[in-house]
Enzyme design. Sequence first.
Site, short mmCIF file in Angstrom:
data_model
loop_
_atom_site.label_atom_id
_atom_site.label_comp_id
_atom_site.label_asym_id
_atom_site.label_seq_id
_atom_site.Cartn_x
_atom_site.Cartn_y
_atom_site.Cartn_z
N TYR A 43 52.43 18.88 82.52
CA TYR A 43 53.52 19.45 83.30
C TYR A 43 53.43 19.18 84.80
O TYR A 43 54.43 18.95 85.45
CB TYR A 43 53.59 20.98 83.10
CG TYR A 43 54.15 21.38 81.76
CD1 TYR A 43 55.51 21.58 81.58
CD2 TYR A 43 53.31 21.54 80.67
CE1 TYR A 43 56.03 21.94 80.34
CE2 TYR A 43 53.82 21.89 79.43
CZ TYR A 43 55.18 22.09 79.27
OH TYR A 43 55.68 22.43 78.05
N GLU B 141 54.11 17.69 74.82
CA GLU B 141 54.97 18.51 75.67
C GLU B 141 55.02 17.91 77.06
O GLU B 141 54.01 17.44 77.58
CB GLU B 141 54.45 19.95 75.83
CG GLU B 141 54.68 20.83 74.64
CD GLU B 141 54.17 22.26 74.85
OE1 GLU B 141 54.22 22.76 76.00
OE2 GLU B 141 53.72 22.85 73.86
N ARG C 192 58.90 18.43 66.87
CA ARG C 192 57.64 19.18 66.83
C ARG C 192 57.96 20.68 66.81
O ARG C 192 58.58 21.20 67.74
CB ARG C 192 56.78 18.85 68.06
CG ARG C 192 55.54 19.71 68.13
CD ARG C 192 54.60 19.40 69.30
NE ARG C 192 53.58 20.42 69.28
CZ ARG C 192 53.18 21.15 70.33
NH1 ARG C 192 53.69 20.93 71.53
NH2 ARG C 192 52.27 22.08 70.19
N ASN D 122 49.71 17.63 76.53
CA ASN D 122 50.80 18.34 77.21
C ASN D 122 50.59 18.19 78.71
O ASN D 122 49.54 18.57 79.24
CB ASN D 122 50.79 19.83 76.86
CG ASN D 122 51.05 20.09 75.38
OD1 ASN D 122 51.31 19.16 74.62
ND2 ASN D 122 50.97 21.34 74.98
N HIS E 196 50.52 28.06 67.25
CA HIS E 196 51.11 28.12 68.58
C HIS E 196 51.16 29.59 68.99
O HIS E 196 52.22 30.14 69.27
CB HIS E 196 52.48 27.45 68.63
CG HIS E 196 52.89 26.96 70.00
ND1 HIS E 196 53.27 25.67 70.27
CD2 HIS E 196 52.96 27.62 71.19
CE1 HIS E 196 53.59 25.56 71.56
NE2 HIS E 196 53.40 26.74 72.14
N GLU F 140 47.25 24.05 72.92
CA GLU F 140 46.69 24.51 74.20
C GLU F 140 45.69 25.65 74.08
O GLU F 140 45.92 26.75 74.60
CB GLU F 140 47.82 24.95 75.15
CG GLU F 140 48.78 23.83 75.49
CD GLU F 140 49.76 24.23 76.59
OE1 GLU F 140 49.74 25.39 77.04
OE2 GLU F 140 50.55 23.36 77.00
#
Length: 502
Positions: A338, A404, A105, A336, A150, A195
């Site tokens: 985290y 991610e 990616r 994504n 991005h 995002e």
Amino acid sequence: MSCRPSSQTKLPESEFVYKEFQNPDRDRAMTGTFQQGFAWGAATAAYQIEGAWDEDGKGASIWDTFSHHEGNIYGNHNGDIACDSYHKIYQDVELMKQLGLTHYRFSISWPRILPDGTSKTINQAGIDYYRELIDALLEANIKPMVTLYHWDLPQALQDIGGWENDMIVVYFNQYADVCFREFGDKVKLWITFNEPSEFIKEGYETGCLAPGLKHQGTSVYRVAHNVLLSHGTAWRTYDNKYRASQKGMVGICLVCNWAIPYSNSKEDVDATERFIMFMFGWFANPIFGSGDYPEAMKQQVMMKSREQGLTSSRLPDFNEEEKSLILGTMDFLGLNYYTTKRVRHLASPTYPASLDADQDLHCTYDDDWPTSGSTWLRPVPWGFRELLRWVKNKYNNPPIYITENGFSDPNLESEGYPNLDDICRSKYIRSHINELLKAYIMDDVDIRGYMTWSLTDNFEWCDGYSSKFGLYHVDFTDPSRPRTPKTSVKTYRQIVKDNGFL
Ligand code: GBH
């Protein structure tokens, strides 16, 4: 601290990956594999790795401007050279081959192919660079997954208001159209935005990310509205013009923390739901949920706006035409993940108006959760599975790529970085993919692939090069930017090879 470097290169043999998390029903590691054809990848972004910021006809982006302005970035670092990936296509593909990846990616730098942002001028050298990269990947049997945005908007478009200017919908569509046309014969997985919640909040309100604006209260919602319209319009361009011949998929990447209430009080439970709606539902609901902003968000921003003496909400309304333009424009969700937060209700003062204040809540974490090199990132693997289960149930089981998931090394510069024996990252990767496997096998979540963030250490936005997310170390003091594998390369390679855990 649980995450010191050590000479130990093997993972603990125990069936629990973290000593902090040993609830047998929840945290025990499981064995099993993903479906055949599961996508295994790593993710990067143009500004964070490419360098060559003004080479071969590339236009300036808002990140060039922002990072060249003293005081914006840790140590006044910038992405002028970064990992020099613009000149290292074959070295980077070699790293992916060592990992055994099936997917990569990366993002396209909009001003590298359209220097003034519009399709009036196309920079052929930029097109050629991405073509060469895509061909090198396919040659190595690695499929490209391409992010259009991005965060590196052409500066020329920022000069006319950036995402605050409604015209951006037209320009983004031109850009997307050029990319589908030029690369769509070989790229089958597209992502419009990475995002949006993050670049909008930090770019237009806190000013921590480019373009560094502090337009509190209203701008973020206007910008998000334009981003949603841009996403929907680009998806429809693909659907109308390219899908039949190119047969690809177009999705969007949303970041979401898992969140748990601070207490069982109704106030804290409601605040937790609000937190997720402001981070994720803001974009998910209009695109693949109710077709409108989340109720909790509409109520909350209306209430705050009234308190502030406004006659209408700072959150815009969708008209019917806009709703139907946006709803259903998603072939897959890029998720994504985290970290996890603990959320408590906390009434904010009436002024100043802001995205944060609108939420009336406060986020913390538990002190005994493991740490990382980033204050915001506490590894909480079980939160990953909870989030996946929640998304499945709330949004009618969408196809999901994890686009991610990653870990920053504890900051060891004062202790002689590099620490190549990154057992903390190995633990993070292993435990999170294991929770993903549970979501796939036990909860029946429709998971198509997993991309780790990130292939190499790179330019971590306002943290510059001080924050290290790479599976490969990069020496940024050496002009040739040598890459060196960390221990986590072995860990990830084994999981990829086994397609899970044998
Ligand atoms: C991603 O952002 C980016 O896509 C990527 O470019 C970046 O390099 C990578 O992560 C690593 O940071 O958790 O509520 O306290 C995720 C960035 C930054 C999102 C911190 C959440 C803190 C808000 N995250 N941010 S919160």
